[in-house]
Design an enzyme around this catalytic site. Structure first.
Site, PDB file in Angstrom:
ATOM      1  N   ASP A  58       0.856  -1.183   0.000  1.00  0.00           N
ATOM      2  CA  ASP A  58       0.000   0.000   0.000  1.00  0.00           C
ATOM      3  C   ASP A  58       0.894   1.235   0.000  1.00  0.00           C
ATOM      4  OD1 ASP A  58      -1.677   2.128   0.613  1.00  0.00           O
ATOM      5  OD2 ASP A  58      -2.853   1.008   2.087  1.00  0.00           O
ATOM      6  N   LYS A  93      -6.327   9.351   0.828  1.00  0.00           N
ATOM      7  CA  LYS A  93      -4.984   9.046   1.317  1.00  0.00           C
ATOM      8  C   LYS A  93      -4.035   8.643   0.188  1.00  0.00           C
ATOM      9  CE  LYS A  93      -4.619   6.609   5.139  1.00  0.00           C
ATOM     10  NZ  LYS A  93      -4.912   5.565   6.169  1.00  0.00           N
ATOM     11  N   ASN A 101       4.670   9.981  -0.712  1.00  0.00           N
ATOM     12  CA  ASN A 101       5.655   8.914  -0.568  1.00  0.00           C
ATOM     13  C   ASN A 101       6.398   8.638  -1.867  1.00  0.00           C
ATOM     14  OD1 ASN A 101       5.102   8.504   2.155  1.00  0.00           O
ATOM     15  ND2 ASN A 101       3.582   6.895   1.764  1.00  0.00           N
ATOM     16  N   LYS A 107      12.604  11.440  -5.639  1.00  0.00           N
ATOM     17  CA  LYS A 107      13.699  12.345  -5.262  1.00  0.00           C
ATOM     18  C   LYS A 107      14.920  11.552  -4.805  1.00  0.00           C
ATOM     19  CE  LYS A 107      14.589  16.334  -2.221  1.00  0.00           C
ATOM     20  NZ  LYS A 107      15.491  15.718  -1.222  1.00  0.00           N
ATOM     21  N   TYR A 147     -12.557  11.988  -4.667  1.00  0.00           N
ATOM     22  CA  TYR A 147     -11.714  11.622  -5.816  1.00  0.00           C
ATOM     23  C   TYR A 147     -11.172  12.865  -6.502  1.00  0.00           C
ATOM     24  CZ  TYR A 147     -10.341   9.378 -10.221  1.00  0.00           C
ATOM     25  OH  TYR A 147      -9.641   8.936 -11.317  1.00  0.00           O
TER      26      TYR A 147
END
Length: 329
Positions: A58, A93, A101, A107, A147
């Site tokens: 996830d 989320k 993340n 990066k 959404y």
């Protein structure tokens, strides 16, 4: 050496076709999916390949991938109203924490990242067709807002990383896409109509059917995304098919395609359902030298053949995924 691409949402409809594309272009593909809405059968044909690996993960949790990564394609998100209305918090989320993340991973790896945005950022548009300079007409607190706003935030944080960190980013605004591997009962127009026709049910049209959509076949969509990733263009770009059709006319096309004799029944239009959808793809034509090649007739025939070959069990089952453990904030 092969270049490596990480594809999130890889077991979903569009993600799985992207896996196929990058495998065919001889990339090493790392596929990632938490399987909330994805299905391993969409990528099972790739498991035996040396240059393919799968991570059950996830992306709203910390994302670690060992070794070199050249490109990241972030396609992890519920994409149908049935899904994101069942798991609204997870939808928010994955668009916020998940994107953060993956931008951090890009990066760290010095990788170029393409994020999958959507035509839904335009809301119920007041201009037609929609170009990339249009800011949209949206309802932030409506049922579709989970959404729409997740995708709008996703674009904002991506551009922040591009401007502040100098990260190489790409943003694809994806319009209605269809083809094999769509989930039959995910609530989107094409699988809903075909499923109803194959089951001998009447076709449900919301509103009076005058609202429009523009459908792009998946092979064309994937090619546009691929070209955008490899381009030098960092601002959002529409990737879709500008051939517009009303939902009522499309329902009649489905009846003709399937050779069935179902009637069309009308239901109230859902809140904030956009009345017009047509991409302005001027930028894609000029910058990517891309435009759709597959006609709706050809694409729909291929899609119908895929659904027609499903088992009776698949055809008549309803969506049964347990979303409860994911609907926590």
């Amino acid at each position: 050496m092969r270049k490596t691409v990480l594809i999130t949402g890889a077991a979903g409809f569009l993600g799985s076709h992207l896996c196929d594309k990058f495998i065919s272009e001889e990339y090493r593909v790392i596929a990632m999916d938490n399987l909330i809405t994805g299905d391993l059968k969409n990528i099972s044909h790739l498991f035996q390949l040396e240059n393919f690996e799968f991570y059950h993960h996830d992306v709203t949790k910390f994302v670690h991938v060992p070794g070199n990564v050249d490109y990241i394609l972030h396609f992890a998100s519920p994409a149908s109203p049935i899904d994101y209305l069942k798991i609204p918090i997870q939808t928010l989320k994955v668009g916020s924490l998940g994107t953060h993340n993956l931008l951090g991973l890009a990066k760290e790896k010095n990788a170029r990242i393409l994020i999958a945005s959507t035509s839904e950022v335009y809301g119920d548009p007041l201009i037609h067709p929609q170009n990339e300079e249009y800011y949209g007409n949206v309802n932030t607190i409506g049922p579709r807002g989970v959404y729409d706003e997740a995708k709008r935030f996703q674009e904002s944080i991506t551009m922040a990383y591009h401007r502040f960190h100098g990260l190489e980013t790409r943003i694809a605004r994806i319009f209605n896409t269809y083809g094999p591997r769509m989930r039959l009962n995910d609530g989107r127009v094409i699988p809903a109509f075909i499923g109803q026709a194959l089951r001998g049910e009447n076709l449900t049209v919301f509103g009076d059917g005058s609202q429009t959509r523009s459908f792009c076949y998946v092979d064309d969509e994937v090619e546009g995304i691929y070209r955008l990733l490899l381009s030098d263009y960092a601002l959002p770009m529409n990737i879709g098919n500008p051939e517009e059709i009303t939902i009522l006319d499309f329902a009649n096309e489905i009846i003709k395609l399937t050779g069935t004799e179902q009637k069309i029944v009308f239901e109230p239009l859902p809140q904030d359902d956009p009345l017009q959808r047509e991409p302005d793809i001027t930028k894609a034509k000029q910058i990517l030298e891309w435009e759709p090649k597959v006609s709706r007739r050809e694409g729909m025939q291929k899609t119908f053949e895929y659904f027609k070959n499903l088992s009776k069990e698949e055809l008549f089952k309803s969506e049964h995924k347990d979303f409860s453990k994911h609907n926590r904030g």
